[in-house]
Enzyme design. Structure first.
Site, PDB file in Angstrom:
ATOM      1  N   HIS A 259     -24.077 -26.966  18.055  1.00 57.72           N
ATOM      2  CA  HIS A 259     -25.656 -26.595  17.923  1.00 57.72           C
ATOM      3  C   HIS A 259     -25.629 -25.338  16.834  1.00 57.72           C
ATOM      4  CE1 HIS A 259     -25.552 -23.327  20.848  1.00 57.72           C
ATOM      5  NE2 HIS A 259     -25.943 -23.099  20.540  1.00 57.72           N
ATOM      6  N   ASP A 294     -19.916 -29.517  22.745  1.00 59.34           N
ATOM      7  CA  ASP A 294     -20.528 -28.434  21.520  1.00 59.34           C
ATOM      8  C   ASP A 294     -20.082 -27.064  21.878  1.00 59.34           C
ATOM      9  OD1 ASP A 294     -22.656 -26.927  21.060  1.00 59.34           O
ATOM     10  OD2 ASP A 294     -23.298 -26.359  22.403  1.00 59.34           O
ATOM     11  N   SER A 374     -24.813 -17.525  20.932  1.00 63.59           N
ATOM     12  CA  SER A 374     -23.640 -18.693  20.877  1.00 63.59           C
ATOM     13  C   SER A 374     -22.536 -18.827  19.984  1.00 63.59           C
ATOM     14  CB  SER A 374     -24.871 -20.294  20.346  1.00 63.59           C
ATOM     15  OG  SER A 374     -26.238 -19.603  21.306  1.00 63.59           O
TER      16      SER A 374
END
Length: 515
Positions: A259, A294, A374
């Site tokens: 993402h 992911d 992230s």
């Protein structure tokens, strides 16, 4: 002389008429006596001749009393010097600047208006014109430049030479003494007025001994791992995003979350760049992505990058110390600490604006993780990377809140397998059971109930039927639909796996070959 209101021609004819009369007209033509009205005493005092004067006023009679008229005071000395006659001068008018006085040897100037010359200053018939000011001509040899006079001293400026130098020195000493006394009294007043402050205090520094920190401390771990963690920036026109990444290979391969880079994956003009801890910026290219876990891998052309050491996430226990390293909110090289709160926590990830739709078998930690972390590293006490930070739980709407101590990381064992396959082939194949399920609970046990079985799938080949409740895959229990996904994803395509189901109250073990 005429009478009152009688025309003059009537007086001319009057004698002829008188001669013809009876002789009484002569008395009628005599002038009447003058009428002298009484003079007001105040007017007489103001306008009558002085006593003893019978004729006109005598201009040579000085010294007479002013008779009540106040005379003006004498002119000031400044006006007398500016406009008065020169000393011992007898000229009735002041001469023009530069004009020489007339001497017997000097012939008087002729009347210019009777001669051929014309001078607008003396000709009363000359017209009015504007000209330069009537000032004296400069003397011969005077070029207008004057040497500057001596500079004034401070004593002359302040006191105009009216103070003796000795008195001035005494005044300076007195001013210095007054200033010192005022400062001393002010300090005493300040110290006594505020008993909470003490200007003489000096805080002692404690000797900490050797500066070497024990091996395995947070600072030692951070020094080794921070250089292997990079910041990732994505730009598409006027839009952009940021995240973190970990260098996992010496050839410049960086693992991060899908993402973080998904918005630039299929956009030709997208720019992806990495920023290392020393400020070095380098462009990056997307090697491959996996939307089901992911994860994504980037390639950066750098020489001799610092590579992170990958650990073993299966050995983690609840309560182990961990360190989160990344770039939260754009703050590169941020280090936070916490513990492992849980392991094998199924967490569904669905990032808004990305194509991520994953369920990860997450490591839960209370280390502070915020947007921008992230793709960063979750490190154990030895400095080995045990997870890739991916998500947090927040109390804000839309995920806008910050960390509340619920962070989730992808186990490094899964990361290693996915990243290695992406580097080798650019894609990832995931094992699939071939069923659609939902989470169910009967109050005694939880599981994933099969809603339908796809034709020619692994579940159909293993004899699985609609309505079966899957409670175990291999040796891992299944309590929900998400747990079934992560349990199957741990196996490779083609593996033969025992699947325990509950059918009509009985447990059955089915051998399923994953497709």
């Amino acid at each position: 002389m005429t009478g009152r209101g009688v025309p003059a021609d009537r007086y001319a004819a009057a004698p002829a008429q008188a001669e013809e009369g009876n002789g009484r007209s002569h008395d009628r033509l005599r002038p009447r006596p003058l009428e002298r009205p009484e003079v007001d005493p105040a007017q007489r005092h103001a306008f009558a001749r002085p006593d003893g004067v019978s004729g006109s006023f005598d201009p040579q009679r000085h010294g007479l009393p002013p008779r009540g008229i106040e005379q003006a005071p004498p002119a000031p000395d400044a006006l007398v010097q500016a406009f008065g006659r020169p000393p011992h001068g007898s000229d009735p008018l002041q001469r023009a600047p530069g004009e020489e006085p007339m001497t017997p040897e000097t012939e008087p100037d002729p009347a210019l208006w009777n001669s051929g010359d014309r001078d607008p200053w003396r000709n009363p018939a000359a017209g009015a014109i504007l000209g330069p000011p009537a000032v004296a001509e400069p003397q011969s040899g005077d070029d207008g430049d004057r040497e500057p006079g001596p500079l004034l001293s401070a004593r002359e400026v302040l006191f105009g030479r009216r103070v003796h130098p000795r008195a001035l020195a005494i005044l300076g000493v007195l001013a210095l003494l007054v200033g010192l006394a005022g400062g001393f009294l002010g300090r005493i007043t300040a110290e006594e007025g505020n008993p909470l402050v003490n200007p003489d205090v000096t805080l002692a520094e404690v000797d900490q001994g050797a500066s070497d920190r024990p091996r395995g401390s947070v600072s030692q771990v951070a020094q080794r791992v921070v250089p292997a963690v990079v910041s990732i920036e994505v730009r598409i026109g006027g839009q952009g995003g940021s995240g973190s990444g970990v260098v996992i290979d010496g050839d410049g391969y960086v693992v991060t979350n899908n993402h973080v880079v998904s918005m630039a994956a299929d956009t030709p003009n997208a720019q992806v760049s990495t920023v290392f801890h020393d400020g070095t910026r380098a462009p990056a290219r997307v090697v491959g992505r996996d939307v089901k876990t992911d994860l994504a891998v980037l390639k950066v052309e750098v020489a001799n990058p610092t590579v992170a050491q990958l650990g073993d996430s299966d050995k983690l226990k609840v309560g182990d110390d961990v360190i989160a390293i990344g770039s939260p909110l754009g703050l590169a090289g941020t280090v936070t600490t916490g513990i492992v709160s849980s392991v094998h926590r199924p967490v569904r990830l669905a990032g808004e604006g990305t194509d991520t739709n994953a369920v990860i078998d997450a490591i839960q930690t209370d280390a502070a993780i915020n947007p921008g972390n992230s793709g960063g590293a979750l490190v154990d006490g030895s400095g080995a990377v045990v997870g890739i930070n991916s998500a947090i739980r927040t109390l804000g709407s839309g995920g806008e809140g910050g960390s509340i101590g619920l962070g989730f990381a992808i186990p490094i064992d899964d990361v290693r397998r996915i990243a290695q396959e992406l580097i080798r082939t650019g894609t990832v194949r995931h094992a699939d059971l071939g069923v659609n399920v939902k989470s169910v609970s009967d109050g005694l046990a939880d599981g994933a109930q099969v809603q339908n079985v796809r034709d020619a799938s692994a579940a159909a080949g293993g004899g699985m039927a609609e309505g079966d409740v899957i409670i175990k895959v291999g040796d891992r229990k299944v309590g929900s639909a998400d747990e079934l996904i992560v349990a199957v994803d741990r196996y490779q395509v083609g593996d033969r796996v025992p699947v325990t189901v509950v059918r009509q109250g009985r447990e059955l073990v089915l051998d399923v070959t994953l497709s």
